[in-house]
Design a protein around this motif. Structure first.
Motif, mmCIF file in Angstrom:
data_model
loop_
_atom_site.group_PDB
_atom_site.id
_atom_site.type_symbol
_atom_site.label_atom_id
_atom_site.label_comp_id
_atom_site.label_asym_id
_atom_site.label_seq_id
_atom_site.Cartn_x
_atom_site.Cartn_y
_atom_site.Cartn_z
ATOM 1 N N LYS B 18 0.840 -1.191 0.000
ATOM 2 C CA LYS B 18 0.000 0.000 0.000
ATOM 3 C C LYS B 18 0.877 1.244 0.000
ATOM 4 N N ASN B 58 -6.943 -1.873 7.880
ATOM 5 C CA ASN B 58 -7.911 -1.279 6.942
ATOM 6 C C ASN B 58 -8.032 -2.114 5.667
ATOM 7 N N ILE B 63 -11.892 -1.631 4.056
ATOM 8 C CA ILE B 63 -12.280 -0.218 4.038
ATOM 9 C C ILE B 63 -11.223 0.611 3.319
ATOM 10 N N ASP B 64 -10.168 -0.042 2.840
ATOM 11 C CA ASP B 64 -9.161 0.605 1.997
ATOM 12 C C ASP B 64 -8.645 -0.457 1.035
ATOM 13 N N GLU B 83 -17.668 -1.238 -4.919
ATOM 14 C CA GLU B 83 -17.860 -0.623 -3.594
ATOM 15 C C GLU B 83 -19.071 -1.220 -2.893
ATOM 16 N N ALA B 87 -19.133 -3.301 0.593
ATOM 17 C CA ALA B 87 -19.993 -2.900 1.719
ATOM 18 C C ALA B 87 -20.789 -4.102 2.226
ATOM 19 N N ARG B 90 -18.435 -6.347 4.187
ATOM 20 C CA ARG B 90 -18.181 -5.787 5.532
ATOM 21 C C ARG B 90 -19.408 -5.990 6.425
ATOM 22 N N LEU B 96 -16.084 -4.905 12.953
ATOM 23 C CA LEU B 96 -15.028 -3.904 13.194
ATOM 24 C C LEU B 96 -15.202 -3.278 14.569
#
Lengths: 402, 245
Positions: B18, B58, B63-64, B83, B87, B90, B96
């Motif tokens: 990253k 992350n 989320i990244d 995306e 979602a 997740r 989390l």
């Protein structure tokens, strides 16, 4: 869920919410009051126009085309009787009457003035667009009488009982005069009607014009909103008959009504736009601040699986909730403003009218729809920008914000 | 929806890289991390500030997105997911927990825990049942109507933990879950986590500076300068045991 969440988010900052609601409520209230005033004026104008022209008029097509030859514009007894028969078949028609109009000069002593005369049947008066202020109305069976407008009477110093002379051209083009007894003086809404118009019995008008015909049939309907339906039905009948008859509605005849209504509608539109813009920018700022403060929260709900479209919907719902609550409060503000105006005794002089009329606001519930729609729309549009920002945030960036 | 434990790894990262830009400079936050978490793992990740721990978490939490490398969550590659699908992943399969709790301030304890189930569209009765059980499990029966601002730090973290677990996920990622808690409260939170790990096979990946977390973990990883520098497996006898577990 989104509605509950939106409602709680709206209420989480009481001071900010109170400010937002105050802006929306004030705007909505003002719009409700202005809308009520315009509706009152437009209704008054409409009723006045219908009292003047009737809901419909039937005449020879050449009458409104302003043909040179007056004789050709008249309805003889056969055509008038046929038109009457068709009107009798329409259940919406509450009454109809023949009229014969003319242009002449009115003379009293050495004073003369232009006069638009209307020959009516005193026994069958379908229109009541005036109020007698001196003397009396035309009486059935009487001939050689006239009722004139108040300003004309004042200008020529005429009182009931006086005699006046009308100088007129007959339908054949010959010169004619008539000596008529003034029986009454009337007042009307429009200045031009009081200063230049007069009523005479139909038989007197026919005698002055040297004809047995009439030039139009004035039709009154049970309800105003029946006008278009009846007009459409009659137009088909008239066109099929081949008698050269034409029909016009009160809206087509009342050009002053159309102009004045257009002016009021423009004012209402401008006020609506102004309030829309005011609410839009105020609420945009409030919602943007709210969004900035809640970035981490947006990041959290996104992180635990809330989709972008749901975040977008949440912010939009907050805007709508604000608009709806503010709009409803605004209606009460508007009712208060309207009641204040209605009880203030303030008057105003509409263009072309004879005297001041009270300024009144129509406070009917139907008048609340447009202001509430403006309130909701403006807050909804205000919410689009922050809602888009919130839904497009990268989750990781939103979570980092403090 | 009940998530079944998978036979394979819950998370598998291969050569995860990253890079991101800050102030015009490119920061190499992760420089090729290989990593695997199996069902029932309890992994503590240590490392100095700026070493890439949170960036790594992350990535794993979806989320990244990594600059390069491959990340498989429950066997699914996340690289090409939209995306919306991320979602959903997740929402349904990853729990989390954050250092500052990140509860929704306008919702009560009950509603915060219920929120992921509402996103999933779970029927009302099922929601009530599951939330009630979890509230009991984390010992918040008396606080279920309170909003976050009326709760202590420990209570808030228990709400956050319950929210992460309500979807019956087998993977919970926690970023400094004890960072804002006193020692006793930290022990209680870690005890609950250990209990869930051992009794329900929930895998925990915990990024922390707190040395106490390592005592509860089955594995301890260290990240330094964006690289995994150590991966120790703790002997059962060395682990802290709590009453809860």
């Amino acid at each position: 869920m989104w509605l509950k969440l939106a409602l709680r988010n709206v209420l989480r900052s009481p001071r900010r919410t109170a400010l937002s609601l105050a802006i929306i409520a004030l705007g909505t209230g003002m719009l409700f009051a202005v809308n009520g005033f315009v509706r009152y004026m437009n209704t008054g104008l409409m009723e006045g126009t219908i009292e003047q022209y009737g809901n419909l008029q039937i005449a020879d097509a050449d009458l409104w085309a302003r043909a040179e030859d007056r004789d050709e514009t008249l309805l003889d007894s056969a055509r008038a009787a046929q038109a009457a028969a068709w009107l009798d078949e329409q259940p919406e028609v509450s009454g109809y009457a023949s009229q014969l109009t003319f242009t002449s000069q009115i003379q009293r002593g050495s004073d003369t003035s232009l006069l638009f005369g209307i020959g009516v049947d005193p026994a069958n008066r379908v229109l009541e667009g005036f109020e007698i202020v001196r003397g009396e109305d035309l009486q059935p069976g009487e001939s050689g009488t006239i009722m004139i407008g108040r300003l004309l009477a004042d200008n020529l110093e005429i009182v009931p009982g006086d005699y006046v002379t009308l100088l007129i051209a007959t339908v054949g083009g010959s010169f004619n005069t008539g000596r008529l007894r003034v029986v009454g003086v009337f007042r009307a809404f429009e200045e031009i009607f009081e200063s230049q118009f007069a009523y005479v019995p139909l038989t007197t008008a026919q005698m002055l014009l040297n004809t047995s015909s009439v030039d139009k049939i004035v039709v009154k309907l049970e309800e105003v909103d029946q006008t278009d339906t009846v007009a459409a039905a009659l137009r088909t009948t008239l066109a099929d008959s081949g008698l050269g008859l034409e029909l016009r509605t009160w809206e087509e005849l009342g050009t002053e009504y159309k102009q004045t209504k257009a002016m009021f509608d423009f004012i209402l539109g401008a006020v609506s736009l102004g309030i829309f813009v005011l609410v839009f920018f105020s609420i945009l700022e409030v919602l943007t601040m709210s969004f900035m403060e809640r970035m981490r929260e947006v990041g959290t709900i996104r992180a635990i699986g809330t989709k972008r479209k749901h975040v977008f919907r949440l912010f939009l719902t907050e805007g709508v909730v604000l608009g709806l609550i503010g709009g409803m409060i605004g209606i009460f503000v508007g009712l208060g403003l309207g009641a204040l105006v209605n009880n203030s005794g303030v008057g105003w002089m509409p263009p072309g009218s004879v005297e001041e009329i009270p300024m009144l606001v129509a406070l009917a519930p139907i008048g609340a729809i447009a202001p509430i729609v403006v309130a909701i729309l403006s807050t909804l549009v205000s919410a689009v920008f922050p809602a888009m920002h919130a839904s497009r945030l990268r989750v990781v960036d939103a979570l980092r914000s403090s | 929806m009940t998530i079944q434990a998978t036979a394979g790894p819950v998370v598998e990262a291969r050569d995860l890289v990253k890079h991101y830009k800050t102030g015009g400079e490119t920061v190499e936050a992760l420089r090729g991390v290989d990593f695997r978490v199996d069902s029932g793992d309890f992994v503590a990740i240590h490392g100095p500030s700026g070493s890439g721990k949170t960036t790594f978490l992350n990535m794993v939490g979806c989320i990244d997105k990594p600059t390069s490398g491959e990340l498989l969550v429950y066997g699914q590659s996340t690289a090409t997911m939209s995306e919306g699908k991320l979602a959903t992943l997740r929402r349904d399969r990853i729990g989390l927990v954050f250092q500052v709790f990140n509860l929704i301030p306008v919702l009560s304890t009950y509603e915060n825990i219920e929120y992921p189930l509402l996103l999933q569209g779970v029927p009302r009765r099922q929601r009530q049942e599951r939330v009630r059980k979890l509230i009991e499990a984390v010992g918040l029966e008396k606080e279920h109507r309170r909003r976050p601002d009326k709760l202590s730090g420990g209570q808030r973290q228990r709400v956050a933990l319950a929210r992460a677990l309500i979807t019956e996920t087998h993977l919970v990622l926690a970023d400094e879950p004890t960072g804002n808690l006193d020692t006793e409260t930290s022990k209680r939170i870690l005890g609950i986590m250990q209990s869930l790990n051992e009794n329900r096979d929930v895998a925990f990946v915990v990024v922390t500076h707190d040395p106490m977390v390592g005592g509860y973990a089955k594995r301890t990883l260290e990240i330094c300068d964006g690289r995994l520098s150590r991966d120790d497996v703790a002997m059962p006898a060395d682990r802290i045991r709590t009453e809860a577990s």
